[in-house]
Each structure stands twice: as C-alpha cells, then as structure tokens.
Design a protein around this motif. Sequence first.
Motif, PDB file in Angstrom:
ATOM      1  N   ASN A 145       0.784  -1.341   0.097  1.00 28.89           N
ATOM      2  CA  ASN A 145      -0.077   0.090   0.097  1.00 28.89           C
ATOM      3  C   ASN A 145       0.927   1.146   0.023  1.00 28.89           C
ATOM      4  OD1 ASN A 145      -2.039   1.723   0.201  1.00 28.89           O
ATOM      5  ND2 ASN A 145      -2.823   0.884   1.897  1.00 28.89           N
ATOM      6  N   GLN A 146       1.001   1.811  -1.160  1.00 25.70           N
ATOM      7  CA  GLN A 146       1.934   2.921  -1.195  1.00 25.70           C
ATOM      8  C   GLN A 146       1.264   4.172  -1.460  1.00 25.70           C
ATOM      9  OE1 GLN A 146       4.103   1.866  -4.795  1.00 25.70           O
ATOM     10  NE2 GLN A 146       5.419   0.701  -3.723  1.00 25.70           N
ATOM     11  N   ASP A 147       0.167   4.320  -1.015  1.00 22.92           N
ATOM     12  CA  ASP A 147      -0.726   5.768  -1.115  1.00 22.92           C
ATOM     13  C   ASP A 147      -0.532   6.596  -0.057  1.00 22.92           C
ATOM     14  OD1 ASP A 147      -2.754   3.099  -2.273  1.00 22.92           O
ATOM     15  OD2 ASP A 147      -0.979   3.971  -3.711  1.00 22.92           O
ATOM     16  N   ILE A 148      -0.915   7.663   0.017  1.00 21.73           N
ATOM     17  CA  ILE A 148      -0.836   8.736   0.957  1.00 21.73           C
ATOM     18  C   ILE A 148      -2.297   9.644   0.909  1.00 21.73           C
ATOM     19  CG2 ILE A 148       0.150  10.604   2.058  1.00 21.73           C
ATOM     20  CD1 ILE A 148       2.704   9.637   0.721  1.00 21.73           C
ATOM     21  N   ALA A 149      -2.776   9.824   2.021  1.00 23.49           N
ATOM     22  CA  ALA A 149      -3.765  10.798   2.055  1.00 23.49           C
ATOM     23  C   ALA A 149      -3.311  11.996   3.169  1.00 23.49           C
ATOM     24  CB  ALA A 149      -5.161  10.253   2.527  1.00 23.49           C
ATOM     25  N   GLY A 150      -3.889  13.230   3.083  1.00 25.97           N
ATOM     26  CA  GLY A 150      -3.451  14.193   3.934  1.00 25.97           C
ATOM     27  C   GLY A 150      -4.671  14.889   4.644  1.00 25.97           C
ATOM     28  N   VAL A 151      -4.629  15.548   5.911  1.00 25.21           N
ATOM     29  CA  VAL A 151      -5.787  16.192   6.586  1.00 25.21           C
ATOM     30  C   VAL A 151      -5.026  17.454   6.908  1.00 25.21           C
ATOM     31  CG1 VAL A 151      -6.980  16.215   8.528  1.00 25.21           C
ATOM     32  CG2 VAL A 151      -6.903  14.253   7.122  1.00 25.21           C
ATOM     33  N   ASN A 152      -5.734  18.563   6.528  1.00 24.37           N
ATOM     34  CA  ASN A 152      -5.260  19.745   7.205  1.00 24.37           C
ATOM     35  C   ASN A 152      -6.101  20.205   8.420  1.00 24.37           C
ATOM     36  OD1 ASN A 152      -5.691  23.189   5.714  1.00 24.37           O
ATOM     37  ND2 ASN A 152      -4.170  22.630   7.537  1.00 24.37           N
ATOM     38  N   MET A 153      -5.558  20.364   9.681  1.00 26.29           N
ATOM     39  CA  MET A 153      -6.342  20.487  10.881  1.00 26.29           C
ATOM     40  C   MET A 153      -5.941  21.827  11.622  1.00 26.29           C
ATOM     41  SD  MET A 153      -7.318  17.698  13.642  1.00 26.29           S
ATOM     42  CE  MET A 153      -8.244  16.636  12.692  1.00 26.29           C
ATOM     43  N   ARG A 154      -6.940  22.258  12.153  1.00 25.78           N
ATOM     44  CA  ARG A 154      -6.686  23.642  12.966  1.00 25.78           C
ATOM     45  C   ARG A 154      -7.494  23.455  14.294  1.00 25.78           C
ATOM     46  NH1 ARG A 154      -6.252  27.744  15.471  1.00 25.78           N
ATOM     47  NH2 ARG A 154      -6.892  29.911  14.846  1.00 25.78           N
ATOM     48  N   LEU A 155      -6.786  24.046  15.348  1.00 21.43           N
ATOM     49  CA  LEU A 155      -7.289  23.709  16.838  1.00 21.43           C
ATOM     50  C   LEU A 155      -6.974  25.092  17.365  1.00 21.43           C
ATOM     51  CD1 LEU A 155      -5.829  20.407  17.907  1.00 21.43           C
ATOM     52  CD2 LEU A 155      -8.104  20.838  17.100  1.00 21.43           C
ATOM     53  N   GLU A 156      -8.087  25.542  18.116  1.00 23.56           N
ATOM     54  CA  GLU A 156      -8.163  26.926  18.726  1.00 23.56           C
ATOM     55  C   GLU A 156      -7.406  26.457  20.062  1.00 23.56           C
ATOM     56  OE1 GLU A 156     -11.487  29.940  17.340  1.00 23.56           O
ATOM     57  OE2 GLU A 156     -11.954  28.346  18.551  1.00 23.56           O
ATOM     58  N   THR A 167      -6.351   2.768  11.991  1.00 28.35           N
ATOM     59  CA  THR A 167      -5.887   1.536  11.567  1.00 28.35           C
ATOM     60  C   THR A 167      -4.440   1.688  10.574  1.00 28.35           C
ATOM     61  OG1 THR A 167      -7.270   1.670   9.509  1.00 28.35           O
ATOM     62  CG2 THR A 167      -7.862   0.255  11.472  1.00 28.35           C
ATOM     63  N   THR A 168      -4.115   3.182  10.477  1.00 28.66           N
ATOM     64  CA  THR A 168      -3.017   3.547   9.703  1.00 28.66           C
ATOM     65  C   THR A 168      -2.196   4.229  10.734  1.00 28.66           C
ATOM     66  OG1 THR A 168      -3.640   5.493   8.915  1.00 28.66           O
ATOM     67  CG2 THR A 168      -3.976   3.771   7.552  1.00 28.66           C
ATOM     68  N   SER A 169      -0.844   4.341  10.593  1.00 26.42           N
ATOM     69  CA  SER A 169       0.024   5.166  11.334  1.00 26.42           C
ATOM     70  C   SER A 169      -0.579   6.652  10.910  1.00 26.42           C
ATOM     71  CB  SER A 169       1.449   5.062  10.953  1.00 26.42           C
ATOM     72  OG  SER A 169       1.537   5.171   9.690  1.00 26.42           O
ATOM     73  N   GLU A 170      -0.043   7.614  12.068  1.00 26.64           N
ATOM     74  CA  GLU A 170      -0.257   8.927  11.700  1.00 26.64           C
ATOM     75  C   GLU A 170       0.837   9.873  11.654  1.00 26.64           C
ATOM     76  OE1 GLU A 170      -3.741  10.973  13.553  1.00 26.64           O
ATOM     77  OE2 GLU A 170      -2.164  12.454  14.477  1.00 26.64           O
ATOM     78  N   TRP A 171       1.194  10.749  10.624  1.00 24.45           N
ATOM     79  CA  TRP A 171       2.384  11.747  10.807  1.00 24.45           C
ATOM     80  C   TRP A 171       2.024  12.777  10.656  1.00 24.45           C
ATOM     81  CZ3 TRP A 171       4.776  15.056   7.485  1.00 24.45           C
ATOM     82  CH2 TRP A 171       5.880  15.466   7.490  1.00 24.45           C
ATOM     83  N   ALA A 172       2.772  13.933  11.124  1.00 25.74           N
ATOM     84  CA  ALA A 172       2.328  15.400  11.274  1.00 25.74           C
ATOM     85  C   ALA A 172       3.513  16.276  11.156  1.00 25.74           C
ATOM     86  CB  ALA A 172       1.459  15.730  12.576  1.00 25.74           C
ATOM     87  N   TYR A 173       3.273  17.526  10.513  1.00 25.82           N
ATOM     88  CA  TYR A 173       4.142  18.561  10.549  1.00 25.82           C
ATOM     89  C   TYR A 173       3.473  19.630  10.998  1.00 25.82           C
ATOM     90  CZ  TYR A 173       7.072  22.131   8.074  1.00 25.82           C
ATOM     91  OH  TYR A 173       7.992  22.941   7.804  1.00 25.82           O
ATOM     92  N   VAL A 174       3.857  20.236  11.947  1.00 21.89           N
ATOM     93  CA  VAL A 174       3.271  21.534  12.382  1.00 21.89           C
ATOM     94  C   VAL A 174       3.394  22.777  11.663  1.00 21.89           C
ATOM     95  CG1 VAL A 174       2.731  22.793  14.452  1.00 21.89           C
ATOM     96  CG2 VAL A 174       3.449  20.543  14.965  1.00 21.89           C
ATOM     97  N   LEU A 175       2.392  23.410  11.240  1.00 16.31           N
ATOM     98  CA  LEU A 175       2.531  24.666  10.478  1.00 16.31           C
ATOM     99  C   LEU A 175       2.611  25.714  11.443  1.00 16.31           C
ATOM    100  CD1 LEU A 175      -0.546  23.475   7.854  1.00 16.31           C
ATOM    101  CD2 LEU A 175       1.887  23.351   7.471  1.00 16.31           C
ATOM    102  N   LYS A 176       1.576  25.893  12.227  1.00 14.24           N
ATOM    103  CA  LYS A 176       1.496  27.084  13.104  1.00 14.24           C
ATOM    104  C   LYS A 176       1.510  26.673  14.610  1.00 14.24           C
ATOM    105  CE  LYS A 176       2.187  30.581   9.904  1.00 14.24           C
ATOM    106  NZ  LYS A 176       3.192  31.199   9.891  1.00 14.24           N
ATOM    107  N   GLY A 177       1.801  27.353  15.597  1.00 10.58           N
ATOM    108  CA  GLY A 177       1.401  27.454  17.064  1.00 10.58           C
ATOM    109  C   GLY A 177       2.080  25.884  17.540  1.00 10.58           C
ATOM    110  N   GLU A 222      -2.076  24.989  14.070  1.00 13.04           N
ATOM    111  CA  GLU A 222      -2.612  24.231  12.658  1.00 13.04           C
ATOM    112  C   GLU A 222      -1.446  23.292  12.257  1.00 13.04           C
ATOM    113  OE1 GLU A 222      -4.284  26.951   9.488  1.00 13.04           O
ATOM    114  OE2 GLU A 222      -3.835  25.566   8.158  1.00 13.04           O
ATOM    115  N   PHE A 223      -1.742  22.066  11.639  1.00 14.57           N
ATOM    116  CA  PHE A 223      -0.859  21.166  11.139  1.00 14.57           C
ATOM    117  C   PHE A 223      -1.343  20.321   9.978  1.00 14.57           C
ATOM    118  CE2 PHE A 223      -3.124  20.134  15.242  1.00 14.57           C
ATOM    119  CZ  PHE A 223      -3.873  19.066  14.863  1.00 14.57           C
ATOM    120  N   LEU A 224      -0.196  19.676   9.505  1.00 16.70           N
ATOM    121  CA  LEU A 224      -0.764  18.818   8.313  1.00 16.70           C
ATOM    122  C   LEU A 224      -0.455  17.303   8.813  1.00 16.70           C
ATOM    123  CD1 LEU A 224      -1.015  18.313   5.143  1.00 16.70           C
ATOM    124  CD2 LEU A 224       1.673  18.410   5.314  1.00 16.70           C
ATOM    125  N   LEU A 225      -1.684  16.529   8.755  1.00 19.19           N
ATOM    126  CA  LEU A 225      -1.745  15.187   8.956  1.00 19.19           C
ATOM    127  C   LEU A 225      -1.356  14.321   7.769  1.00 19.19           C
ATOM    128  CD1 LEU A 225      -4.575  15.113  11.252  1.00 19.19           C
ATOM    129  CD2 LEU A 225      -2.215  15.061  12.193  1.00 19.19           C
TER     130      LEU A 225
END
Length: 460
Positions: A145-156, A167-177, A222-225
């Motif tokens: 399974n070589q594919d990728i999906a992304g989520v852009n998430m914001r938390l106050e 069921t998958t792993s989760e990786w993130a890059y923090v954009l702000k805050g 805010e971060f990228l998942l």
Amino acid sequence: MSSSFLRLLQISLLTATAVLAAPASSPASVAQPSSTVLFASTDLNLPLWEPNSPPSVPQPIRGSLGASILGPTNTFMELENADLLAPPTTDSGSVGNAKWPFSFSKNRLQTGGWARQQNAQVMPIAKSRFLKLDRMIRSDRLSHNQDIAGVNMRLEAGAIRELHWHTTSEWAYVLKGTTQISAVDQDGKNFVANVKPGDLWFFPAGIPHSLQATNDTAEGSEFLLIFPDGNFDENDTLLLTDWLAHVPFEVIQKNFQVTDPKAFSHIPAEQLYIFPGNPPANADAPSDPQGTVPLPYAFSFSEIVPTQLGGGTVKIADSRTFKISTTVAVAEVTVEPGALRELHWHPTMDEWTFFLEGEGRVTIFAGQSTANTFNYQAGDIAYVPVSLGHYVENTGNTTLKYLEIFNSDLFQDVSLSQWLALTPPALVKAHLGLDDATIQELTKFKEKAIVVPPLNLTGA
Ligand SMILES: *[C@@H]1O[C@H](CO)[C@@H](O)[C@H](O)[C@H]1NC(C)=O
Ligand SMILES: *[C@@H]1O[C@H](CO)[C@@H](O)[C@H](O)[C@H]1NC(C)=O
Ligand SMILES: *[C@@H]1O[C@H](CO)[C@@H](O)[C@H](O)[C@H]1NC(C)=O
Ligand SMILES: *[C@@H]1O[C@H](CO)[C@@H](O)[C@H](O)[C@H]1NC(C)=O
C-alpha cells in the motif's frame, strides 16, 4: 529587476546560446539521429504568466498555437494554472490530475477548529489508479500500500482533537502554533510532548493518542496530518466517546470497576471529534510504572540545520533520524527564485507534495511520450506516482518552500544529472550527441545537486 524582465533576459540569452551551441555536424562516433530531433525543442516554454502578475486576460495561446477564449471562463483559476491553459509544447498525453488545492476540500467545522482532507476519493491519482502505469511499473508492487492521504487540521488554543486511534499510522508536520500530543503504547508506556512549528510527530498504527493546541500563541495551532493509505478518511478513526457510547452501561461499569453507578452517565451521545478545552498547563505525562515509550513520538525537525545547496536548501527526516517514523519520510526543500529542484524520481514510493510558501512548476514525465505540467501555490498538494520523472521550479519571486512526503521508512531519490555524470561518457554522448565540453560540465554532478541555482550565463 522584475522577475519577468529577468525571464526575458534569460530567454534571449538561452536562445542565443542554443543557436551557438548547435553542433554543425554530429561527431562521427555518434549514431546519427533523425536530423529533425537534434533538439526536441529550443523553446523555453516558460509559464506565460504568474498568479500574482497576470496579463489582463489569460489566453490559451503559446506562440503560434491556440486561440483566444470566446466562451465563459474562470479567470481566477486560469491565472493560477497557466500551464494547463497554455501547456508547454513538450507536454503530451495525460498523466491524470496531479494537483489538489486544500481549498477544494469540503471543510468540517467544529466549535474549536476544523479539518479538511485530501484522499483518493477526490484525487484518484493518489490511489495508483494510473492504469497504464499500474501495468508498466506497479504490477509487482500492488500488494504494497504505497498511497498517501492528507488532512489539514486547525485547533484553537486549548481545543482538543478527541482521544482516538486508527488503522494506519499518523504523521504530522506542525504549520503554526504548538500542539500537545499524548499517547500510550502497547506496553503501557506513555508519552506527552509539545510539538512546535516545523516539528513532527508520528504514531504507529493502532496507538491511541490525542492532540491539543496549547496557548503558546493566542490563535492555537494548525498542522498537516499524513496517513499512509490513499483511501484513508478522517472519519475512519476510532474515537473514545464513540466507542463508549456503544458499550452496554453495565459492561462499562464492570470494566472500569467504578463504585458510583452514575460515574459514566455523562458520555456524549455523539462523538466530540474537535471540541474546546482549557489549554494544557505543561507537557508532563502521568508517572508511568512502565516508563516512557522507547522511541519518542515527536521529532524536533525545526532544529535540524538544513543542507545549503546551490539554489536552496534541503533537510530530511526518516527512520534514520526520527526512528519511530517507519512508514513516513519527508524532505523539506527550499528553492530560490529561478532555481530548480533537479530532474529526478523516487525509485520506490509515490510522492505527496505540500507547498508551504511561494509558487512552483512541476512537469511529470510518465513514459510513453506522456508528460504534463502543473502550477502550484502555497496550500496546494501535488502527487507524483512512484518512479515518474519530475522537477520543481520556482516560478515566483519569493522562496519556494515545500515538503516531499513518502510512504516509506527512507527518503530516496535518483538524480538524472548524477546518473549521467557517473555513466561512461561515450554512452551518454551516443544518446544525446553532447560534445566533450558539455560532458566535462556534467562531471560536477558526480555529487547530487538536489537543488540547482538559476542559470547564470554572464560568466560563460
Ligand atoms: C514579486 O511579485 C509581486 C506580485 O506580483 C510584486 O508585487 C512584487 O513587486 C515582486 N517583487 C519583485 C522584487 O519583483
Ligand atoms: C464525518 O462524520 C461526521 C459525524 O458523523 C459527519 O457529520 C460528516 O458528514 C462525516 N464526513 C464524511 C466526509 O463522511
Ligand atoms: C495558558 O494556559 C495555562 C494553563 O491553563 C495558564 O496557566 C496560562 O496563564 C495561559 N497563558 C496565557 C498567555 O493565556
Ligand atoms: C554570474 O557569473 C558571473 C561570472 O562568474 C559572476 O561575476 C556573477 O556574480 C554571477 N551572478 C550571479 C547572480 O550569481
């Protein structure tokens, strides 16, 4: 000097050089190519306008090709996608859509934040439904399974992404805050950390975790998942409240061995997903008799000093440095105006690209004379299937910064220049009809360039 003036200068210089450099006759040792293909094209095929410096009305015209638009058109979109409206003459066939702006994703608004996602449902190329190529190069790898999906998430500030796992792993890059993450692993070892802009986190599949924006900044975070599964849907998570709302009450009471029968009578009927909360006071985990997790779930990527290159910078985080991150690897790349992330490909994995700052142009070469050029702006996703040739050119007048993300334990790329520099020169000459001076120039690429500077012909 304006970038369009520089570009014009570059065109005239390059055109002059191309004419001067055209060999009068090919060396005798070289197999004679058809006389019409000494050069595929000396047309620079530059993008015809930039998103922020448009002509009054963009038109699908390149040189003598094309004609003006008479019918309705979305001028705003045409401006951002110059190379779709007036493709370079080197483009041919279709590789499928390889651009997805997060602006096209339906957002899920909650009290305390939001989340929007890109997956194979909205961008089919992200699920290797690239039929010809499936047969050509993926046939032996389809089980992976070589594919990728992304989520852009914001938390106050203080807002919580509810306790969950998936069921998958989760990786993130923090954009702000700053985001506080917490998790407990299969051995009962816990982990809590505050993750800053430019830093990463990673939770292996099935490891329960939560996210909460701190009040380090008044706005929160805010971060990228990233999920290494093109079909991942952010709704596919297994949530604490959702589970307990679907367990018989007496089982809950027995499970937690609580004496007060009303203790669990306030479980929300519906999942919380994202909800407001008080900012965490510190990043301390409860004392844990099992100790903390053996490999940290967070990585201070922002503190890694980037490697300075001719036309930009690069820094990499994969399982060699961020040891727990065995399914996601990243390169954070900057490309200065006019510079180029060199022609290359990734031998084992699809690339999911996220543009952080600036503007760029990418041509994806898919074999069988197929190549398409796309323009990207900050907030856009690009997708390059495994092993397809590509480059990333800064077409704006500010630094282009982006992430190359892979569903892989290791970052790997193959450089076209390095390949040619380390191949017997006679072999390279026999293919491209290069003269000895050019072969000599290519030897500087015995070491990988990664990003090359703008072409400077003033000293030539
Ligand atoms: C860069 O581009 C912007 C938008 O087109 C323009 O306003 C600005 O003057 C440009 N800056 C330079 C140094 O060319
Ligand atoms: C995700 O789940 C929420 C809550 O059940 C629902 O409102 C939303 O429509 C779902 N989104 C998608 C894309 O299915
Ligand atoms: C941030 O939150 C903590 C914990 O709730 C609180 O002690 C602190 O005063 C807050 N800081 C600001 C600047 O609001
Ligand atoms: C281009 O090359 C010339 C000659 O080597 C050098 O003097 C000049 O500084 C260079 N220009 C840039 C922008 O690097």
